[in-house]
Design an enzyme around this catalytic site. Structure first.
Site, PDB file in Angstrom:
ATOM      1  N   THR A 102       0.804  -1.230   0.000  1.00 28.60           N
ATOM      2  CA  THR A 102       0.000   0.000   0.000  1.00 28.60           C
ATOM      3  C   THR A 102       0.836   1.279   0.000  1.00 28.60           C
ATOM      4  O   THR A 102       1.954   1.304   0.560  1.00 28.60           O
ATOM      5  CB  THR A 102      -0.913   0.013   1.249  1.00 28.60           C
ATOM      6  OG1 THR A 102      -1.403   1.348   1.462  1.00 28.60           O
ATOM      7  CG2 THR A 102      -0.180  -0.409   2.511  1.00 28.60           C
TER       8      THR A 102
ATOM      9  N   GLU B  79       0.265   3.598   1.889  1.00 23.82           N
ATOM     10  CA  GLU B  79       0.423   3.999   3.300  1.00 23.82           C
ATOM     11  C   GLU B  79       1.832   3.698   3.802  1.00 23.82           C
ATOM     12  O   GLU B  79       2.261   4.255   4.811  1.00 23.82           O
ATOM     13  CB  GLU B  79      -0.596   3.266   4.181  1.00 23.82           C
ATOM     14  CG  GLU B  79      -1.952   3.918   4.226  1.00 23.82           C
ATOM     15  CD  GLU B  79      -1.972   5.248   4.977  1.00 23.82           C
ATOM     16  OE1 GLU B  79      -1.497   5.305   6.115  1.00 23.82           O
ATOM     17  OE2 GLU B  79      -2.459   6.228   4.396  1.00 23.82           O
TER      18      GLU B  79
ATOM     19  N   TYR C 244      -0.961   0.395  10.970  1.00 19.39           N
ATOM     20  CA  TYR C 244      -1.315  -0.261   9.703  1.00 19.39           C
ATOM     21  C   TYR C 244      -0.145  -0.151   8.710  1.00 19.39           C
ATOM     22  O   TYR C 244       0.293  -1.151   8.130  1.00 19.39           O
ATOM     23  CB  TYR C 244      -2.572   0.395   9.115  1.00 19.39           C
ATOM     24  CG  TYR C 244      -2.871  -0.034   7.694  1.00 19.39           C
ATOM     25  CD1 TYR C 244      -3.527  -1.220   7.426  1.00 19.39           C
ATOM     26  CD2 TYR C 244      -2.482   0.762   6.606  1.00 19.39           C
ATOM     27  CE1 TYR C 244      -3.794  -1.613   6.115  1.00 19.39           C
ATOM     28  CE2 TYR C 244      -2.748   0.381   5.297  1.00 19.39           C
ATOM     29  CZ  TYR C 244      -3.404  -0.811   5.060  1.00 19.39           C
ATOM     30  OH  TYR C 244      -3.655  -1.200   3.767  1.00 19.39           O
TER      31      TYR C 244
ATOM     32  N   LYS D  44       2.314  -3.188   7.136  1.00 22.30           N
ATOM     33  CA  LYS D  44       2.423  -3.450   5.697  1.00 22.30           C
ATOM     34  C   LYS D  44       3.876  -3.353   5.215  1.00 22.30           C
ATOM     35  O   LYS D  44       4.249  -4.001   4.248  1.00 22.30           O
ATOM     36  CB  LYS D  44       1.527  -2.485   4.921  1.00 22.30           C
ATOM     37  CG  LYS D  44       0.029  -2.786   5.072  1.00 22.30           C
ATOM     38  CD  LYS D  44      -0.395  -3.988   4.216  1.00 22.30           C
ATOM     39  CE  LYS D  44      -1.888  -4.180   4.202  1.00 22.30           C
ATOM     40  NZ  LYS D  44      -2.330  -5.208   3.261  1.00 22.30           N
TER      41      LYS D  44
HETATM   42  P1  NAP Z   1     -11.286  -4.617   2.871  1.00 22.71           P
HETATM   43  O1  NAP Z   1     -12.514  -4.243   2.109  1.00 22.71           O
HETATM   44  O2  NAP Z   1     -11.117  -4.123   4.254  1.00 22.71           O
HETATM   45  O3  NAP Z   1     -11.182  -6.202   2.847  1.00 22.71           O
HETATM   46  C1  NAP Z   1     -10.241  -6.880   3.646  1.00 22.71           C
HETATM   47  C2  NAP Z   1     -10.720  -8.280   3.896  1.00 22.71           C
HETATM   48  O4  NAP Z   1      -9.777  -8.928   4.757  1.00 22.71           O
HETATM   49  C3  NAP Z   1     -12.085  -8.366   4.586  1.00 22.71           C
HETATM   50  O5  NAP Z   1     -12.925  -9.199   3.830  1.00 22.71           O
HETATM   51  C4  NAP Z   1     -11.757  -8.996   5.933  1.00 22.71           C
HETATM   52  O6  NAP Z   1     -12.669  -9.933   6.360  1.00 22.71           O
HETATM   53  C5  NAP Z   1     -10.477  -9.760   5.637  1.00 22.71           C
HETATM   54  N1  NAP Z   1      -9.737 -10.020   6.880  1.00 22.71           N
HETATM   55  C6  NAP Z   1      -9.429  -9.140   7.865  1.00 22.71           C
HETATM   56  N2  NAP Z   1      -8.757  -9.761   8.855  1.00 22.71           N
HETATM   57  C7  NAP Z   1      -8.674 -11.062   8.494  1.00 22.71           C
HETATM   58  C8  NAP Z   1      -8.097 -12.198   9.106  1.00 22.71           C
HETATM   59  N3  NAP Z   1      -7.502 -12.140  10.287  1.00 22.71           N
HETATM   60  N4  NAP Z   1      -8.182 -13.381   8.461  1.00 22.71           N
HETATM   61  C9  NAP Z   1      -8.809 -13.465   7.261  1.00 22.71           C
HETATM   62  N5  NAP Z   1      -9.365 -12.423   6.628  1.00 22.71           N
HETATM   63  C10 NAP Z   1      -9.299 -11.228   7.247  1.00 22.71           C
HETATM   64  O7  NAP Z   1      -9.986  -4.155   2.043  1.00 22.71           O
HETATM   65  P2  NAP Z   1      -9.831  -3.843   0.485  1.00 22.71           P
HETATM   66  O8  NAP Z   1     -10.087  -2.393   0.271  1.00 22.71           O
HETATM   67  O9  NAP Z   1     -10.559  -4.862  -0.292  1.00 22.71           O
HETATM   68  O10 NAP Z   1      -8.266  -4.028   0.312  1.00 22.71           O
HETATM   69  C11 NAP Z   1      -7.706  -5.302   0.020  1.00 22.71           C
HETATM   70  C12 NAP Z   1      -6.262  -5.324   0.476  1.00 22.71           C
HETATM   71  O11 NAP Z   1      -5.539  -4.299  -0.190  1.00 22.71           O
HETATM   72  C13 NAP Z   1      -6.044  -5.089   1.961  1.00 22.71           C
HETATM   73  O12 NAP Z   1      -4.948  -5.886   2.352  1.00 22.71           O
HETATM   74  C14 NAP Z   1      -5.669  -3.620   2.049  1.00 22.71           C
HETATM   75  O13 NAP Z   1      -4.874  -3.391   3.189  1.00 22.71           O
HETATM   76  C15 NAP Z   1      -4.905  -3.453   0.762  1.00 22.71           C
HETATM   77  N6  NAP Z   1      -4.945  -2.122   0.159  1.00 22.71           N
HETATM   78  C16 NAP Z   1      -6.122  -1.511  -0.079  1.00 22.71           C
HETATM   79  C17 NAP Z   1      -6.151  -0.289  -0.712  1.00 22.71           C
HETATM   80  C18 NAP Z   1      -7.430   0.412  -1.009  1.00 22.71           C
HETATM   81  O14 NAP Z   1      -7.399   1.616  -1.296  1.00 22.71           O
HETATM   82  N7  NAP Z   1      -8.567  -0.264  -0.996  1.00 22.71           N
HETATM   83  C19 NAP Z   1      -4.943   0.326  -1.114  1.00 22.71           C
HETATM   84  C20 NAP Z   1      -3.761  -0.356  -0.871  1.00 22.71           C
HETATM   85  C21 NAP Z   1      -3.765  -1.585  -0.248  1.00 22.71           C
HETATM   86  P3  NAP Z   1     -14.029  -9.549   7.099  1.00 22.71           P
HETATM   87  O15 NAP Z   1     -14.972  -9.380   5.957  1.00 22.71           O
HETATM   88  O16 NAP Z   1     -14.244 -10.741   7.922  1.00 22.71           O
HETATM   89  O17 NAP Z   1     -13.789  -8.316   7.886  1.00 22.71           O
HETATM   90  O1  G4F Z   2     -10.486   6.718   3.414  1.00 24.16           O
HETATM   91  P1  G4F Z   2      -9.421   6.644   4.438  1.00 24.16           P
HETATM   92  O2  G4F Z   2      -9.779   6.044   5.736  1.00 24.16           O
HETATM   93  O3  G4F Z   2      -8.211   5.903   3.719  1.00 24.16           O
HETATM   94  P2  G4F Z   2      -6.642   5.835   4.012  1.00 24.16           P
HETATM   95  O4  G4F Z   2      -6.335   6.145   5.416  1.00 24.16           O
HETATM   96  O5  G4F Z   2      -5.976   6.649   2.971  1.00 24.16           O
HETATM   97  O6  G4F Z   2      -6.355   4.279   3.777  1.00 24.16           O
HETATM   98  C1  G4F Z   2      -6.890   3.591   2.660  1.00 24.16           C
HETATM   99  O7  G4F Z   2      -5.989   3.665   1.589  1.00 24.16           O
HETATM  100  C2  G4F Z   2      -4.718   3.021   1.828  1.00 24.16           C
HETATM  101  C3  G4F Z   2      -3.868   3.233   0.579  1.00 24.16           C
HETATM  102  O8  G4F Z   2      -3.197   4.455   0.679  1.00 24.16           O
HETATM  103  C4  G4F Z   2      -4.965   1.550   2.107  1.00 24.16           C
HETATM  104  F1  G4F Z   2      -3.777   0.916   2.291  1.00 24.16           F
HETATM  105  C5  G4F Z   2      -5.842   1.412   3.337  1.00 24.16           C
HETATM  106  O9  G4F Z   2      -6.117   0.035   3.553  1.00 24.16           O
HETATM  107  C6  G4F Z   2      -7.156   2.140   3.081  1.00 24.16           C
HETATM  108  O10 G4F Z   2      -7.835   1.480   2.049  1.00 24.16           O
HETATM  109  O11 G4F Z   2      -8.846   8.117   4.724  1.00 24.16           O
HETATM  110  C7  G4F Z   2      -8.404   8.950   3.687  1.00 24.16           C
HETATM  111  C8  G4F Z   2      -8.102  10.343   4.246  1.00 24.16           C
HETATM  112  C9  G4F Z   2      -7.236  10.334   5.503  1.00 24.16           C
HETATM  113  O12 G4F Z   2      -6.291  11.372   5.397  1.00 24.16           O
HETATM  114  C10 G4F Z   2      -8.202  10.655   6.636  1.00 24.16           C
HETATM  115  O13 G4F Z   2      -7.634  11.322   7.741  1.00 24.16           O
HETATM  116  O14 G4F Z   2      -9.354  10.936   4.636  1.00 24.16           O
HETATM  117  C11 G4F Z   2      -9.167  11.561   5.888  1.00 24.16           C
HETATM  118  N1  G4F Z   2     -10.473  11.705   6.536  1.00 24.16           N
HETATM  119  C12 G4F Z   2     -11.081  12.883   6.851  1.00 24.16           C
HETATM  120  N2  G4F Z   2     -12.249  12.665   7.456  1.00 24.16           N
HETATM  121  C13 G4F Z   2     -11.269  10.708   6.951  1.00 24.16           C
HETATM  122  C14 G4F Z   2     -12.390  11.310   7.536  1.00 24.16           C
HETATM  123  N3  G4F Z   2     -11.133   9.373   6.878  1.00 24.16           N
HETATM  124  C15 G4F Z   2     -12.147   8.601   7.368  1.00 24.16           C
HETATM  125  N4  G4F Z   2     -12.038   7.272   7.252  1.00 24.16           N
HETATM  126  N5  G4F Z   2     -13.263   9.162   7.968  1.00 24.16           N
HETATM  127  C16 G4F Z   2     -13.423  10.505   8.082  1.00 24.16           C
HETATM  128  O15 G4F Z   2     -14.426  10.983   8.602  1.00 24.16           O
END
Ligand code: NAP
Ligand code: G4F
Length: 326
Positions: free
Chosen positions: A127, A129, A152, A156
């Protein structure tokens, strides 16, 4: 010919269903790993109409033996590790669990591959992050130093280096997709984009009067999850495993996202509906993320198809539809 097989961990989340749909379209047999629940939520899979096309297997990233057993019994061609405690905001309160699931879980999977199925290819969901404060002239690419800002991000970074280390030590095909934020109508409701589009749709329909947010100044490089799973797949089809940054190269502030979402429902005086709430501020913030994804474009031929405005509209419309149907 025998079908290719893949285990997708995190199948019930946002990316799992998009990836599974892509793999199914390429005729893979897909094993979706889920934890043990009293009531699992298959909503995202049914949204994409693939709920009954997956073979579900039980496993938990914190339970080493469950991962060993899965790898040993299935010996898949590919493992996509998408499972994680992925919400940055909760990672301070759940630091140990976040470390175990996101960090040690990856060590368990890699060890299982090494012992029981060394030809299995491994994808790690790394990620942006991990960069945190790290940037070069405001950009991040594969060479940018990591400076994570949350438990987090730290978990990672551990998983990233363990993936690199197993590739270098044991010649496993193990790669890191360093993905920047990607969103969709399947995004979890606590992430800021979905919280905004759901909130705006509720305000438009008269179901809510305000939207409470934290830091409106932070900037993210937001793309569409459906585009990003294509990059995951492409990374796993190369001659050699490698690590790639995936993002759009354009970033916007949370404020701009809010403005665009209200614009999508023709509300101009959006500021009257938004309240800053300190509860949503983080102990340490990642202020600015912007991907330089040249390597992915050149080597994988990958580039995003959906831009910022289209993404915001897509999410707002999906939330309006969902809420209106209720
Ligand atoms: P998500 O919607 O939060 O999905 C993560 C999944 O992991 C959920 O289904 C969750 O299961 C499962 N999980 C959590 N803890 C677990 C455990 N102990 N054992 C087995 N499964 C578990 O995340 P996503 O947005 O699809 O992202 C997929 C991956 O990409 C994650 O690793 C995230 O950190 C990474 N990532 C995401 C983004 C982004 O912007 N979306 C960017 C960079 C990297 P439950 O349904 O049971 O909670
Ligand atoms: O949507 P966020 O919670 O995503 P964040 O922290 O960027 O993380 C996501 O992207 C990562 C990749 O860069 C993944 F690895 C990670 O698993 C996840 O998918 O927050 C985005 C931004 C932050 O700066 C946060 O402080 O939005 C700001 N924010 C402002 N108000 C908020 C809020 N975030 C959340 N969740 N809720 C608020 O009310």
């Amino acid at each position: 010919m025998q079908k290719k097989t893949a285990i997708v961990t995190g199948i019930l989340g946002q990316d799992g269903p998009y990836l599974a749909k892509l793999l199914l379209s390429k005729d893979y047999k897909v094993y979706g790993m889920i934890r043990r629940y009293s009531k699992p939520n298959f909503e995202n899979l049914s949204y994409l109409d693939i709920e009954d096309k997956i073979e579900y297997v039980t496993g938990d990233m914190t339970d080493e033996s469950s991962l060993m057993n899965l790898v040993k019994s299935i010996r898949p061609d590919e493992i996509y590790n998408l499972a994680a405690q992925s919400f940055v905001g909760s990672s301070w309160d759940l630091a140990k669990f976040t470390t175990e699931a996101n960090g040690l879980g990856v060590l368990y999977l890699l060890t299982a591959i090494k012992h029981f199925s060394p030809t299995t290819k491994f994808y790690q969901a790394a990620t942006s992050e991990m960069f945190g404060l790290g940037n070069v002239d405001g950009w991040q690419d594969e060479k940018t130093p990591f400076h994570p800002r949350s438990p987090y991000g730290v978990s990672k970074v551990y998983a990233y280096w363990m993936t690199v280390n197993f590739r270098e030590s044991y010649s496993l095909y193990a790669c890191n997709g360093i993905l920047f934020n990607h969103e969709s109508p399947l995004r979890g409701i606590e992430f800021v984009t979905r919280k905004i589009t759901d909130g705006v749709a509720k305000i438009k329909l008269g179901l809510a009067q305000e939207l409470r947010l934290g830091n409106m100044d932070s900037k993210r490089d937001w793309g569409f999850a459906g585009d990003y799973v294509e990059a995951m797949y492409a990374m796993m089809q190369q001659e050699e495993a490698d690590d790639y940054v995936i993002g759009t190269g354009e970033n916007h502030s949370v404020r701009e996202f809010v403005e665009m979402a209200f614009k999508a429902v023709d509300i101009a005086d959006w500021e009257t509906f938004v309240t800053i709430d300190p509860r949503f501020m983080r102990p340490a913030e990642v202020p600015d993320l912007k991907a330089r994804a040249d390597k992915a474009r050149e080597k994988l031929g990958w580039q995003p198809k959906i831009g910022f405005e289209e993404l915001v509209k897509m999410m707002v419309e999906a939330d309006l539809k969902r809420l209106s149907a209720k």
